[in-house]
Design a protein around this motif. Structure first.
Motif, PDB file in Angstrom:
ATOM      1  N   TRP A 160     -39.360-100.619   1.414  1.00  0.00           N
ATOM      2  CA  TRP A 160     -40.226-100.742   2.809  1.00  0.00           C
ATOM      3  C   TRP A 160     -39.375-101.580   3.996  1.00  0.00           C
ATOM      4  CZ3 TRP A 160     -44.450 -98.420   3.115  1.00  0.00           C
ATOM      5  CH2 TRP A 160     -45.040 -97.896   1.833  1.00  0.00           C
ATOM      6  N   VAL A 161     -38.177-101.990   3.693  1.00  0.00           N
ATOM      7  CA  VAL A 161     -37.435-102.403   4.816  1.00  0.00           C
ATOM      8  C   VAL A 161     -36.397-101.701   5.035  1.00  0.00           C
ATOM      9  CG1 VAL A 161     -36.086-104.368   5.901  1.00  0.00           C
ATOM     10  CG2 VAL A 161     -38.305-104.925   4.609  1.00  0.00           C
ATOM     11  N   GLY A 162     -35.742-101.216   4.166  1.00  0.00           N
ATOM     12  CA  GLY A 162     -34.421-100.623   4.416  1.00  0.00           C
ATOM     13  C   GLY A 162     -34.741 -99.160   4.996  1.00  0.00           C
ATOM     14  N   PHE A 163     -35.478 -98.477   4.168  1.00  0.00           N
ATOM     15  CA  PHE A 163     -36.014 -96.953   4.572  1.00  0.00           C
ATOM     16  C   PHE A 163     -36.375 -96.940   6.018  1.00  0.00           C
ATOM     17  CE2 PHE A 163     -36.308 -94.462   0.256  1.00  0.00           C
ATOM     18  CZ  PHE A 163     -35.031 -94.803  -0.071  1.00  0.00           C
ATOM     19  N   PRO A 164     -37.376 -97.492   6.456  1.00  0.00           N
ATOM     20  CA  PRO A 164     -37.965 -97.696   7.810  1.00  0.00           C
ATOM     21  C   PRO A 164     -37.002 -97.982   8.846  1.00  0.00           C
ATOM     22  CG  PRO A 164     -39.629 -98.700   6.472  1.00  0.00           C
ATOM     23  CD  PRO A 164     -38.487 -98.484   5.405  1.00  0.00           C
ATOM     24  N   LEU A 165     -36.015 -99.103   8.633  1.00  0.00           N
ATOM     25  CA  LEU A 165     -34.859 -99.254   9.598  1.00  0.00           C
ATOM     26  C   LEU A 165     -33.923 -98.412   9.695  1.00  0.00           C
ATOM     27  CD1 LEU A 165     -34.278-103.130   8.542  1.00  0.00           C
ATOM     28  CD2 LEU A 165     -35.537-102.264  10.715  1.00  0.00           C
ATOM     29  N   LEU A 166     -33.473 -97.644   8.480  1.00  0.00           N
ATOM     30  CA  LEU A 166     -32.633 -96.489   8.529  1.00  0.00           C
ATOM     31  C   LEU A 166     -33.183 -95.388   9.275  1.00  0.00           C
ATOM     32  CD1 LEU A 166     -30.157 -95.223   7.476  1.00  0.00           C
ATOM     33  CD2 LEU A 166     -31.187 -94.417   5.539  1.00  0.00           C
ATOM     34  N   GLY A 167     -34.631 -95.116   9.349  1.00  0.00           N
ATOM     35  CA  GLY A 167     -35.280 -94.122   9.803  1.00  0.00           C
ATOM     36  C   GLY A 167     -35.071 -94.372  11.387  1.00  0.00           C
ATOM     37  N   ALA A 211     -39.191 -91.238  13.305  1.00  0.00           N
ATOM     38  CA  ALA A 211     -38.090 -91.270  12.163  1.00  0.00           C
ATOM     39  C   ALA A 211     -38.492 -92.711  11.157  1.00  0.00           C
ATOM     40  CB  ALA A 211     -36.784 -91.462  12.736  1.00  0.00           C
ATOM     41  N   GLY A 212     -38.873 -93.749  12.044  1.00  0.00           N
ATOM     42  CA  GLY A 212     -39.201 -94.775  11.331  1.00  0.00           C
ATOM     43  C   GLY A 212     -40.436 -94.637  10.385  1.00  0.00           C
ATOM     44  N   LEU A 213     -41.208 -93.776  10.765  1.00  0.00           N
ATOM     45  CA  LEU A 213     -42.638 -93.405   9.925  1.00  0.00           C
ATOM     46  C   LEU A 213     -42.499 -92.525   8.930  1.00  0.00           C
ATOM     47  CD1 LEU A 213     -45.410 -92.667  12.861  1.00  0.00           C
ATOM     48  CD2 LEU A 213     -45.188 -94.565  11.116  1.00  0.00           C
ATOM     49  N   ALA A 214     -41.067 -91.652   9.184  1.00  0.00           N
ATOM     50  CA  ALA A 214     -40.604 -90.671   8.144  1.00  0.00           C
ATOM     51  C   ALA A 214     -40.194 -91.776   6.988  1.00  0.00           C
ATOM     52  CB  ALA A 214     -39.675 -90.041   8.686  1.00  0.00           C
ATOM     53  N   GLY A 215     -39.457 -92.803   7.270  1.00  0.00           N
ATOM     54  CA  GLY A 215     -38.894 -93.598   6.432  1.00  0.00           C
ATOM     55  C   GLY A 215     -39.881 -94.328   5.704  1.00  0.00           C
ATOM     56  N   ALA A 216     -40.965 -94.822   6.354  1.00  0.00           N
ATOM     57  CA  ALA A 216     -42.176 -95.368   5.741  1.00  0.00           C
ATOM     58  C   ALA A 216     -43.059 -94.534   4.705  1.00  0.00           C
ATOM     59  CB  ALA A 216     -43.141 -95.973   6.644  1.00  0.00           C
ATOM     60  N   ALA A 217     -42.745 -93.132   5.139  1.00  0.00           N
ATOM     61  CA  ALA A 217     -43.627 -92.204   4.033  1.00  0.00           C
ATOM     62  C   ALA A 217     -42.534 -92.146   2.723  1.00  0.00           C
ATOM     63  CB  ALA A 217     -43.653 -90.982   4.788  1.00  0.00           C
ATOM     64  N   LEU A 218     -41.224 -92.132   2.909  1.00  0.00           N
ATOM     65  CA  LEU A 218     -40.280 -92.190   1.890  1.00  0.00           C
ATOM     66  C   LEU A 218     -40.159 -93.333   0.874  1.00  0.00           C
ATOM     67  CD1 LEU A 218     -37.089 -90.563   3.599  1.00  0.00           C
ATOM     68  CD2 LEU A 218     -38.582 -89.491   1.919  1.00  0.00           C
TER      69      LEU A 218
END
Length: 233
Positions: free
Chosen positions: A22-29, A74-81
């Protein structure tokens, strides 16, 4: 039910795994979105690069709007992942009388009395019965040490490796020795493996188990063995 047993041990990915999701994926996005936005004009001119229309749109926006749009989406896509990853997390609750495996909003209980061996096959948690049939085969990223400690601490028959590993044979179409109908199921399962249809792969594993065939995968290759009698997956 294991979850209601006093003293049951829960094995899960824990807070660290959730933080990564929930932190890493959105930030990466967000980071990737910003980088792609910066290069959007160049990417839009590459005929072989996908989503050229999207990059052309970003390149045409004023700089003050393009970065929030590109990085934000892209951050929203990371949150979806992260959401999908959270749903796919496996939680194992081990008690003296049974074990509960919970994933994607669904739980499954297995009685201790039905289990003859517990072990890890690669990243898969496997429970077998006395005839060698597989009661459970659940892929996970859970700590092997934590799983071993939970099962052994509750008195389950944990073994260091698959006791039936030497019995497996690589599947080749038309190979003799399979029960009637198993070769056709393995052919269909191979097609599902080759095209990454995970739901069908799992469903066909269950159909093979009903014929008394246990199957394990190494990459896209299938290996099989026959148990004494059919067992439920």
């Amino acid at each position: 039910m294991a979850g209601r047993e006093p003293g049951a041990v829960v094995v899960t990915g824990g807070a660290g795994e959730l933080a990564v999701l929930w932190v890493g994926f959105p930030l990466l996005g967000v980071g990737l979105g910003a980088a792609f936005t910066a290069a959007s004009g160049w990417l839009a001119d590459l005929p072989w690069f996908p989503f050229q229309g999207w990059f052309a749109l970003l390149a045409g926006l004023p700089e003050g709007r393009s970065y929030p749009v590109g990085a934000g989406l892209a951050g929203l896509a990371g949150a979806a992942l992260a959401y999908l990853g959270t749903r796919e997390r496996l939680t194992v609750t081990v008690g003296r009388e049974g074990v509960r495996l919970h994933r994607d909003g669904q739980g499954r209980d297995v009685d201790r009395a039905a289990v003859a061996a517990v072990f890890l096959d690669g990243k898969a948690l496997v429970l077998t019965d006395a005839a060698g049939g597989e009661l459970v085969r659940e892929p996970s990223d859970l700590s092997p040490a934590a799983l071993r400690a939970a099962f052994t601490g509750q008195g389950w028959p944990w073994v260091g490796q698959d006791p039936y590993r030497a019995a497996y044979r690589r599947w080749v179409p038309g190979l003799p020795g399979l029960p009637a109908g198993a070769d056709a199921l393995l052919r269909a399962r191979q097609r599902a493996l080759d095209t990454d249809r995970g739901g069908e792969v799992r469903e066909l594993r269950g159909e093979l188990a009903r014929l008394g065939v246990v199957v394990r995968d190494e990459g896209k290759r299938q290996y099989w063995r026959v148990v004494a009698g059919p067992s439920d997956p």
